[in-house]
Design a protein around this motif. Structure first.
Motif, PDB file in Angstrom:
ATOM      1  N   GLN A   1      -7.465   7.225   1.077  1.00 52.47           N
ATOM      2  CA  GLN A   1      -7.773   6.718  -0.464  1.00 52.47           C
ATOM      3  C   GLN A   1      -6.639   5.755  -0.643  1.00 52.47           C
ATOM      4  N   ASN A   2      -6.806   5.142  -1.846  1.00 50.25           N
ATOM      5  CA  ASN A   2      -5.652   4.369  -2.352  1.00 50.25           C
ATOM      6  C   ASN A   2      -4.341   5.078  -2.669  1.00 50.25           C
ATOM      7  N   THR A   3      -3.212   4.462  -1.891  1.00 51.18           N
ATOM      8  CA  THR A   3      -2.151   5.181  -1.867  1.00 51.18           C
ATOM      9  C   THR A   3      -0.970   4.309  -2.302  1.00 51.18           C
ATOM     10  N   VAL A   4      -0.061   4.908  -2.980  1.00 44.46           N
ATOM     11  CA  VAL A   4       1.321   3.939  -3.279  1.00 44.46           C
ATOM     12  C   VAL A   4       2.427   4.446  -2.346  1.00 44.46           C
ATOM     13  N   TYR A   5       3.219   3.677  -1.627  1.00 47.30           N
ATOM     14  CA  TYR A   5       4.401   4.076  -1.070  1.00 47.30           C
ATOM     15  C   TYR A   5       5.647   3.546  -1.782  1.00 47.30           C
ATOM     16  N   THR A   6       6.557   4.309  -2.067  1.00 52.62           N
ATOM     17  CA  THR A   6       7.874   3.727  -2.722  1.00 52.62           C
ATOM     18  C   THR A   6       8.971   4.060  -2.032  1.00 52.62           C
ATOM     19  N   GLN A   7      10.036   2.972  -1.729  1.00 52.45           N
ATOM     20  CA  GLN A   7      11.168   3.210  -1.173  1.00 52.45           C
ATOM     21  C   GLN A   7      12.400   2.615  -2.061  1.00 52.45           C
ATOM     22  N   LYS A   8      13.139   3.711  -2.486  1.00 52.29           N
ATOM     23  CA  LYS A   8      14.168   3.388  -3.154  1.00 52.29           C
ATOM     24  C   LYS A   8      15.468   2.574  -2.225  1.00 52.29           C
ATOM     25  N   LEU A   9      15.945   1.524  -2.750  1.00 53.37           N
ATOM     26  CA  LEU A   9      16.935   0.642  -2.138  1.00 53.37           C
ATOM     27  C   LEU A   9      17.936   0.101  -3.039  1.00 53.37           C
ATOM     28  N   LYS A  10      19.112   0.194  -2.331  1.00 52.90           N
ATOM     29  CA  LYS A  10      20.265  -0.235  -3.021  1.00 52.90           C
ATOM     30  C   LYS A  10      20.973  -1.620  -2.496  1.00 52.90           C
ATOM     31  N   ILE A  11      21.367  -2.598  -3.382  1.00 52.13           N
ATOM     32  CA  ILE A  11      21.703  -3.855  -3.140  1.00 52.13           C
ATOM     33  C   ILE A  11      23.429  -3.676  -3.107  1.00 52.13           C
ATOM     34  N   ASN A  12      23.794  -4.054  -1.762  1.00 48.58           N
ATOM     35  CA  ASN A  12      25.391  -4.027  -1.654  1.00 48.58           C
ATOM     36  C   ASN A  12      26.182  -5.300  -1.638  1.00 48.58           C
TER      37      ASN A  12
END
Length: 193
Positions: free
Chosen positions: A140-151
């Protein structure tokens, strides 16, 4: 009559092979970001890449959502068409075509946590000879999320890719992506189409 049927089958098979597929090619030598002529962008808030060929098994919508200073969520919204499916990154077994998001090694961005999936896929038994056991199919339609930090405070370009095997077509999709900041504006796009 038998020869006529065989000839028709051969001609039909040759015609099927000659149909070009709408694919994405990777050009790893270029760092320049290009917008794809074969995709459409629906709004300025969300970068959506929809295949113009309606027979494609999926569409990908890319987005960035700020969390706080220098931290943001990178969002990959997978929309499945025509009964397509793929292996979840949460599958416990090792699969070559498991959904993956990777950035090239860099000092500008760092991962916070792991890739999250919503809704979560459910483990099921698949008797197919290539699986022959448990697997988390995303159907099924699925959302992937990845948290990132700008350094960094400087402008930057970081390349990466989204990879998965789309079923039942059974093709390994490796989609080049780029995250970059130019004049203070952060973007996440498909790269080098």
């Amino acid at each position: 009559m038998r020869k006529v049927v065989i000839c028709i089958f051969c001609v039909a098979s040759m015609g099927y092979i000659a149909i070009p597929k709408n694919t994405i090619e990777t050009n790893t030598s270029a760092e320049k970001t290009t917008k794809c002529e074969t995709y459409v962008k629906p709004s300025s808030n969300e970068t959506a890449y929809k295949f113009m060929n309606s027979f494609e098994p999926y569409n990908i919508y890319l987005n960035l959502k700020p969390v706080k200073d220098d931290v943001f969520n990178l969002v990959i919204d997978m929309r499945l068409n025509n009964g397509a499916y793929f292996v979840s990154p949460n599958a416990k077994r090792d699969f070559t075509g498991k959904f993956t998001f990777m950035l090239k090694e860099n000092s500008q961005l760092s991962y916070i946590g792991t890739l999250s999936e919503n809704p979560l896929s459910v483990e099921e038994h698949d008797p197919h000879p290539f699986v022959n056991g448990t697997v988390n199919w995303v159907r099924q339609n699925t959302v992937y999320t990845q948290k990132l930090k700008i350094n960094t405070d400087e402008d930057f370009v970081v390349n990466g890719f989204i990879q998965f095997t789309i079923e039942p077509r059974c093709t390994l999709e490796k989609i080049p992506v780029v995250i970059y900041r130019e004049k203070g504006v952060l973007k996440f796009e498909i790269d080098n189409c």
